[in-house]
Design a protein around this motif. Structure first.
Motif, short mmCIF file in Angstrom:
data_model
loop_
_atom_site.label_atom_id
_atom_site.label_comp_id
_atom_site.label_asym_id
_atom_site.label_seq_id
_atom_site.Cartn_x
_atom_site.Cartn_y
_atom_site.Cartn_z
N HIS A 62 0.87 -1.17 0.00
CA HIS A 62 0.00 0.00 0.00
C HIS A 62 0.91 1.22 0.00
O HIS A 62 1.76 1.34 0.86
CB HIS A 62 -0.90 0.02 1.23
N ALA A 63 0.72 2.07 -0.96
CA ALA A 63 1.58 3.24 -1.04
C ALA A 63 0.79 4.41 -1.62
O ALA A 63 -0.14 4.24 -2.39
CB ALA A 63 2.78 2.94 -1.93
N VAL A 64 1.20 5.57 -1.23
CA VAL A 64 0.68 6.79 -1.83
C VAL A 64 1.70 7.21 -2.88
O VAL A 64 2.87 7.43 -2.57
CB VAL A 64 0.51 7.91 -0.78
N LYS A 65 1.27 7.27 -4.11
CA LYS A 65 2.19 7.58 -5.21
C LYS A 65 2.46 9.08 -5.24
O LYS A 65 1.55 9.88 -5.40
CB LYS A 65 1.59 7.14 -6.55
N LEU A 66 3.72 9.45 -5.08
CA LEU A 66 4.15 10.84 -5.19
C LEU A 66 5.24 10.92 -6.23
O LEU A 66 6.17 10.10 -6.25
CB LEU A 66 4.71 11.35 -3.85
N ASP A 67 5.15 11.88 -7.11
CA ASP A 67 6.18 12.08 -8.11
C ASP A 67 7.28 12.93 -7.50
O ASP A 67 7.10 14.11 -7.22
CB ASP A 67 5.59 12.78 -9.35
N LEU A 68 8.43 12.30 -7.29
CA LEU A 68 9.56 12.99 -6.70
C LEU A 68 10.46 13.53 -7.81
O LEU A 68 10.58 12.92 -8.87
CB LEU A 68 10.35 12.04 -5.80
N PRO A 69 11.11 14.65 -7.58
CA PRO A 69 11.98 15.18 -8.62
C PRO A 69 13.22 14.31 -8.77
O PRO A 69 13.69 13.67 -7.82
CB PRO A 69 12.35 16.58 -8.09
N ALA A 70 13.73 14.29 -9.99
CA ALA A 70 14.94 13.51 -10.26
C ALA A 70 16.15 14.23 -9.67
O ALA A 70 16.24 15.46 -9.70
CB ALA A 70 15.12 13.34 -11.77
N PRO A 71 17.09 13.48 -9.09
CA PRO A 71 18.26 14.14 -8.51
C PRO A 71 19.16 14.74 -9.60
O PRO A 71 19.35 14.15 -10.66
CB PRO A 71 18.98 13.00 -7.77
N THR A 72 19.66 15.93 -9.34
CA THR A 72 20.55 16.60 -10.28
C THR A 72 21.78 17.09 -9.53
O THR A 72 21.80 17.16 -8.31
CB THR A 72 19.85 17.80 -10.94
N ASN A 73 22.80 17.43 -10.28
CA ASN A 73 24.04 17.94 -9.68
C ASN A 73 24.03 19.45 -9.54
O ASN A 73 24.99 20.03 -9.06
CB ASN A 73 25.24 17.50 -10.52
N THR A 74 22.98 20.09 -9.98
CA THR A 74 22.90 21.54 -9.86
C THR A 74 22.61 21.92 -8.41
O THR A 74 21.93 21.17 -7.70
CB THR A 74 21.80 22.10 -10.76
N PRO A 75 23.10 23.05 -7.97
CA PRO A 75 22.83 23.44 -6.58
C PRO A 75 21.34 23.73 -6.40
O PRO A 75 20.66 24.18 -7.32
CB PRO A 75 23.66 24.71 -6.37
N PRO A 76 20.81 23.45 -5.21
CA PRO A 76 19.37 23.69 -5.00
C PRO A 76 19.08 25.18 -5.03
O PRO A 76 19.93 26.01 -4.71
CB PRO A 76 19.12 23.10 -3.61
N PRO A 77 17.87 25.54 -5.41
CA PRO A 77 17.52 26.96 -5.42
C PRO A 77 17.48 27.51 -4.00
O PRO A 77 17.30 26.76 -3.05
CB PRO A 77 16.13 26.98 -6.06
N PRO A 78 17.68 28.80 -3.85
CA PRO A 78 17.63 29.37 -2.49
C PRO A 78 16.24 29.22 -1.88
O PRO A 78 15.25 29.18 -2.60
CB PRO A 78 17.98 30.85 -2.70
N ILE A 79 16.21 29.12 -0.57
CA ILE A 79 14.93 28.97 0.12
C ILE A 79 14.18 30.29 0.06
O ILE A 79 14.71 31.33 0.44
CB ILE A 79 15.15 28.54 1.58
N LEU A 80 12.97 30.22 -0.45
CA LEU A 80 12.18 31.43 -0.59
C LEU A 80 11.54 31.79 0.74
O LEU A 80 11.20 30.92 1.54
CB LEU A 80 11.10 31.21 -1.65
N PRO A 81 11.36 33.06 1.01
CA PRO A 81 10.73 33.45 2.27
C PRO A 81 9.25 33.12 2.32
O PRO A 81 8.66 33.14 3.39
CB PRO A 81 10.96 34.96 2.34
N THR A 82 8.66 32.82 1.18
CA THR A 82 7.24 32.49 1.18
C THR A 82 7.09 30.98 1.28
O THR A 82 7.52 30.24 0.41
CB THR A 82 6.57 32.99 -0.12
N LYS A 83 6.51 30.55 2.37
CA LYS A 83 6.27 29.12 2.56
C LYS A 83 5.02 28.94 3.40
O LYS A 83 4.61 29.83 4.14
CB LYS A 83 7.46 28.45 3.23
N ASN A 84 4.41 27.80 3.24
CA ASN A 84 3.22 27.45 4.01
C ASN A 84 3.52 26.19 4.79
O ASN A 84 4.27 25.33 4.33
CB ASN A 84 2.02 27.21 3.09
N GLU A 85 2.93 26.08 5.97
CA GLU A 85 3.17 24.90 6.81
C GLU A 85 1.85 24.24 7.15
O GLU A 85 0.91 24.90 7.59
CB GLU A 85 3.91 25.29 8.09
N VAL A 86 1.82 22.94 6.94
CA VAL A 86 0.68 22.12 7.34
C VAL A 86 1.16 21.25 8.49
O VAL A 86 2.08 20.45 8.33
CB VAL A 86 0.15 21.25 6.19
N ALA A 87 0.55 21.42 9.66
CA ALA A 87 0.92 20.64 10.83
C ALA A 87 -0.23 19.71 11.18
O ALA A 87 -1.41 20.07 11.04
CB ALA A 87 1.23 21.55 12.01
#
Length: 141
Positions: A41-66
């Motif tokens: 039993h699994a929930v199918k999530l499409d994950l991004p493919a790993p790349t060698n490029t540096p990750p983008p900077p963390i944006l100040p706009t984010k939402n949190e679901v707790a």
């Protein structure tokens, strides 16, 4: 090969050779075990493919679901239900740039609630999502 000596020289052997029967049964058992599908039993999530490029900077706009221990869903600290959560997720996906979604389940939260939240994020096509707070449970296992 099984050999037995009879009481008399000319009497037929009355024992059944069960070795071929056991061999056939073992082969059938192995074939049956191999052909049984694995129940998952699994929930199918499409994950991004790993790349060698540096990750983008963390944006100040984010939402949190707790998700709390009492199975309450919080959107940026405000209690919501699954329908309202889906509406917020749909609205957040129309913004430019798309804000990140941080999911923070409590350790004692029920799996059904976390699974329902993940299903809503999948239906809303959320692409920037991550779990926050898992490092607190790294030493529990």
């Amino acid at each position: 090969m099984a050999m037995s000596s009879g009481a008399a020289e000319g009497e037929p052997m009355m024992d059944i050779n069960t070795t071929p029967l056991i061999d056939v049964m073992l082969v059938l058992l192995i074939m049956f075990i191999i052909t049984i599908p694995v129940a998952t039993h699994a929930v199918k999530l499409d994950l991004p493919a790993p790349t060698n490029t540096p990750p983008p900077p963390i944006l100040p706009t984010k939402n949190e679901v707790a998700i709390t221990e009492t199975d309450q869903i919080l959107w940026n600290g405000t209690p919501v239900d699954l329908i309202t959560l889906r509406q917020y997720l749909d609205q957040s996906q129309t913004l430019n740039p798309i804000p990140e979604l941080h999911i923070r389940p409590a350790q004692a939260a029920r799996y059904e609630i976390v699974d329902a939240v993940l299903a809503q994020t999948k239906r809303a096509n959320v692409t920037k999502m991550g779990f926050v707070g898992n490092e607190a449970y790294a030493n529990d296992f």
